[in-house]
Design an enzyme around this catalytic site. Structure first.
Site, PDB file in Angstrom:
ATOM      1  N   ALA A 104    -104.437-100.747   8.778  1.00 51.01           N
ATOM      2  CA  ALA A 104    -103.139-100.881   8.065  1.00 51.01           C
ATOM      3  C   ALA A 104    -102.646-101.466   8.462  1.00 51.01           C
ATOM      4  CB  ALA A 104    -102.606 -99.447   8.303  1.00 51.01           C
ATOM      5  N   GLU A 137    -114.488 -96.147   3.145  1.00 50.19           N
ATOM      6  CA  GLU A 137    -113.995 -95.389   2.568  1.00 50.19           C
ATOM      7  C   GLU A 137    -112.721 -96.259   1.827  1.00 50.19           C
ATOM      8  OE1 GLU A 137    -116.612 -93.077   4.563  1.00 50.19           O
ATOM      9  OE2 GLU A 137    -114.683 -93.824   4.870  1.00 50.19           O
ATOM     10  N   ASN A 142    -106.226 -97.828  -5.182  1.00 49.39           N
ATOM     11  CA  ASN A 142    -105.551 -98.957  -3.906  1.00 49.39           C
ATOM     12  C   ASN A 142    -106.875-100.351  -4.733  1.00 49.39           C
ATOM     13  OD1 ASN A 142    -104.773-100.406  -2.328  1.00 49.39           O
ATOM     14  ND2 ASN A 142    -104.780 -99.150  -1.039  1.00 49.39           N
ATOM     15  N   TYR A 149    -111.640-106.057  -0.193  1.00 48.79           N
ATOM     16  CA  TYR A 149    -112.367-105.640   0.556  1.00 48.79           C
ATOM     17  C   TYR A 149    -113.656-106.606  -0.182  1.00 48.79           C
ATOM     18  CZ  TYR A 149    -110.177-102.138   2.884  1.00 48.79           C
ATOM     19  OH  TYR A 149    -109.131-101.810   3.792  1.00 48.79           O
TER      20      TYR A 149
END
Length: 182
Positions: A104, A137, A142, A149
């Site tokens: 985060a 995951e 999102n 990623y």
């Protein structure tokens, strides 16, 4: 199930948790401190989660404590900017996989390269530990995170239905195959 359990046993037996050396790092011309997460950081981690997830708190105090004190080899680090918690990442190693459990970046710091920096840090840790994959995951909705990623070399593996318990949202399982150091 047996395969995962035997991987866990091998991981605990062969892997000792090494202390993480805190250091100053520069990301996009800003100076940060990269260091291990401690018990004293948990209140700030939860506040950062609330900031990122619009008031939701996916991880509880006990979840964080369980991870940072686990006997399983792991890396839980945070980045601070002028003593303000800006970002964090967590990962654990099971068998030959380093699994990113949580990442985060505070909204005020998003887009500044911290997420990429932290994922690269976990990748270095995974390679040192002899892992061949890096996995995670991500919420199916999102798209920004999925783009990041994919840019970093992750590929979608499968959709995990109702993965997020707070709203039953699906997750996309993603994996990156690592270049093992020779």
């Amino acid at each position: 199930m047996l395969k995962k359990f035997s991987g866990l046993i091998r991981t605990v037996i062969r892997g000792k948790q090494q202390p993480f050396e805190a250091r100053d790092v520069t990301v996009q011309d800003k100076e940060y401190v990269l260091r291990s997460i401690t018990d004293e950081d948990i209140k700030e981690l939860i506040a950062l989660e609330k900031d990122v997830y619009q008031g939701e708190v996916p991880w509880t105090k006990s979840a964080f404590l369980g991870e940072i004190h686990s006997p399983i080899p792991h890396l839980y680090v945070c980045m601070t900017y002028q003593e303000e918690l800006a970002a964090f990442i967590g990962s654990r190693i099971i068998g030959n996989d380093a699994h990113i459990t949580n990442v985060a970046v505070k909204r005020a710091f998003q887009g500044s390269g911290l997420g990429t920096f932290l994922i690269d840090e976990v990748e270095r840790f995974a390679i040192i530990k002899g892992c061949i994959t890096l996995s995670l995951e991500v919420r199916i909705g999102n798209r920004d995170a999925q783009r990041l990623y994919r840019r970093l070399g992750f590929e979608g593996r499968k959709v995990r239905r109702n993965y997020y318990v707070e709203n039953n949202e699906d997750a996309l399982e993603m994996v990156k195959h690592l270049e093992v150091a020779k």
